[in-house]
Scaffold this motif. Sequence first.
Motif, short mmCIF file in Angstrom:
data_model
loop_
_atom_site.label_atom_id
_atom_site.label_comp_id
_atom_site.label_asym_id
_atom_site.label_seq_id
_atom_site.Cartn_x
_atom_site.Cartn_y
_atom_site.Cartn_z
N UNK A 63 -34.36 18.06 1.71
CA UNK A 63 -33.66 18.93 0.78
C UNK A 63 -32.42 19.46 1.50
N UNK A 64 -31.29 19.48 0.82
CA UNK A 64 -30.17 20.20 1.40
C UNK A 64 -29.48 21.05 0.34
N UNK A 65 -29.00 22.19 0.80
CA UNK A 65 -28.33 23.12 -0.11
C UNK A 65 -27.03 23.57 0.53
N UNK A 66 -26.08 23.91 -0.33
CA UNK A 66 -24.87 24.60 0.12
C UNK A 66 -24.87 25.96 -0.54
N UNK A 67 -24.72 26.99 0.28
CA UNK A 67 -24.66 28.35 -0.25
C UNK A 67 -23.27 28.92 -0.01
N UNK A 68 -22.79 29.69 -0.95
CA UNK A 68 -21.52 30.39 -0.78
C UNK A 68 -21.81 31.87 -0.59
N UNK A 69 -21.27 32.45 0.48
CA UNK A 69 -21.54 33.86 0.79
C UNK A 69 -20.22 34.61 0.87
N UNK A 70 -20.02 35.65 0.05
CA UNK A 70 -18.76 36.39 0.09
C UNK A 70 -18.64 37.20 1.39
N UNK A 71 -17.43 37.23 1.95
CA UNK A 71 -17.16 38.04 3.14
C UNK A 71 -15.89 38.85 2.88
N UNK A 72 -15.99 40.16 3.00
CA UNK A 72 -14.82 41.03 2.85
C UNK A 72 -14.48 41.60 4.22
N UNK A 73 -13.25 41.34 4.63
CA UNK A 73 -12.79 41.87 5.92
C UNK A 73 -11.90 43.07 5.66
N UNK A 74 -12.25 44.19 6.25
CA UNK A 74 -11.53 45.43 6.00
C UNK A 74 -10.88 45.89 7.30
N UNK A 75 -9.54 45.89 7.34
CA UNK A 75 -8.81 46.35 8.53
C UNK A 75 -8.41 47.81 8.31
#
Length: 382
Positions: free
Chosen positions: A335-347
């Motif tokens: 089984x293989x999956x691709x997951x998308x994970x949001x990343x917010x970078x705050x300077x």
Amino acid sequence: MQPSKPSQVQPAAQGEGEMPFDDSSQQMADPSAPPIQEMERIKGYEEIVKPNVTHVTPPPPSYQEATQGASVDRWISNKSLTEDEARALLVAEAKSKCCWGKGAAEGMTISSLQKSTAVHYVLRTFVETRSTEWASVPFKGQPVDGPQNGQAPAPWDIHVQQPEMFRDARMQCEVPHTASVRTCHYCMGATFVMCLRCGGFGRTRCNSCRGKGVKGVGDNRRQCLSCGGSGKRTCFNCRGHGRIPCPVCEAAGQVKCFVQLTTMFKTHTKDFILEQTPLPDELIRNVPGATLFNETQPLLNPIQSCPEQQVNAASASLIQEHRVLAKTGRIWMQNHVIRGVPVFQCDCQWKDKEFQFFVYGDNRTLHTDGYPQTCCCGCQLL
Ligand SMILES: [Zn+2]
Ligand SMILES: [Zn+2]
Ligand SMILES: [Zn+2]
């Protein structure tokens, strides 16, 4: 494995020597494995040699060629985060930490808030492996299925109940037509063995007074209450007899020996994380995201159509690495999956100090290094 050492297991040879402590542990290899060189050769199982476990390779796989992987579209997380929400998360984090002042989180200036999407590729391969070894159980008159009943089936011809896919399991069974009854190899048929805890003495040195019979010094010196001043205590393992019923044959004197088949079902996992910001990549692994692609096949082909070329390359190399598993086991499913994970970078900026923090995952997990207002560890501000 060396055959079990007779000197260790001879019944109660009471010798002179240092009396052992109560806590001397009895450590030895699995005594229920009979000495290999004494076992008759069972056709198809001659390979069980030292160590007393043989991993059996499966017959060549009969997989159909894997189908072409489905296509993967470019994907951008639809999650959003406002500056106010980012600040509120950092304030809450500061409040939860004893050494963080919340002034920095409340008073900071946010100079930029950037969103990106990390990609997490996960490959899982569900594999069955089999191994055989000689084993024994006490013989108490139960049925014995020996070579006289026919030829033993080959390890991979034995039916084993299969668990659900990707659910790890370990099972053991007796290989048909391999059993025989023998004199117990551990007690030589004596039904009892020397107690290893007391070395056959029946008594052990008192732990409380270290065998001295007295405790304390000077005016406090008095007889040890635990042993009544003798410095010795009755061995609790053998209750003073110096010997115990044989643990291998359970005092039956005989054992049934047979070839034991151990079957393992195990999920092997490898993954790859594509993450563009200074956030440590491995943090992506354990936060929720969106599943962009999910495919299950007996044998997978690498993903080729992901817009991120590095993911295609990782898929190819990880699948190649897992193909090796077919040399020692049987691959049942991949089984293989691709997951998308949001990343917010705050300077951010606070009192001339610049720092960064990150909000990532669908559950808005927070990560920061170098929070500018801490009073311990970094001791940046007291
Ligand atoms: Zn004992
Ligand atoms: Zn004592
Ligand atoms: Zn025995």
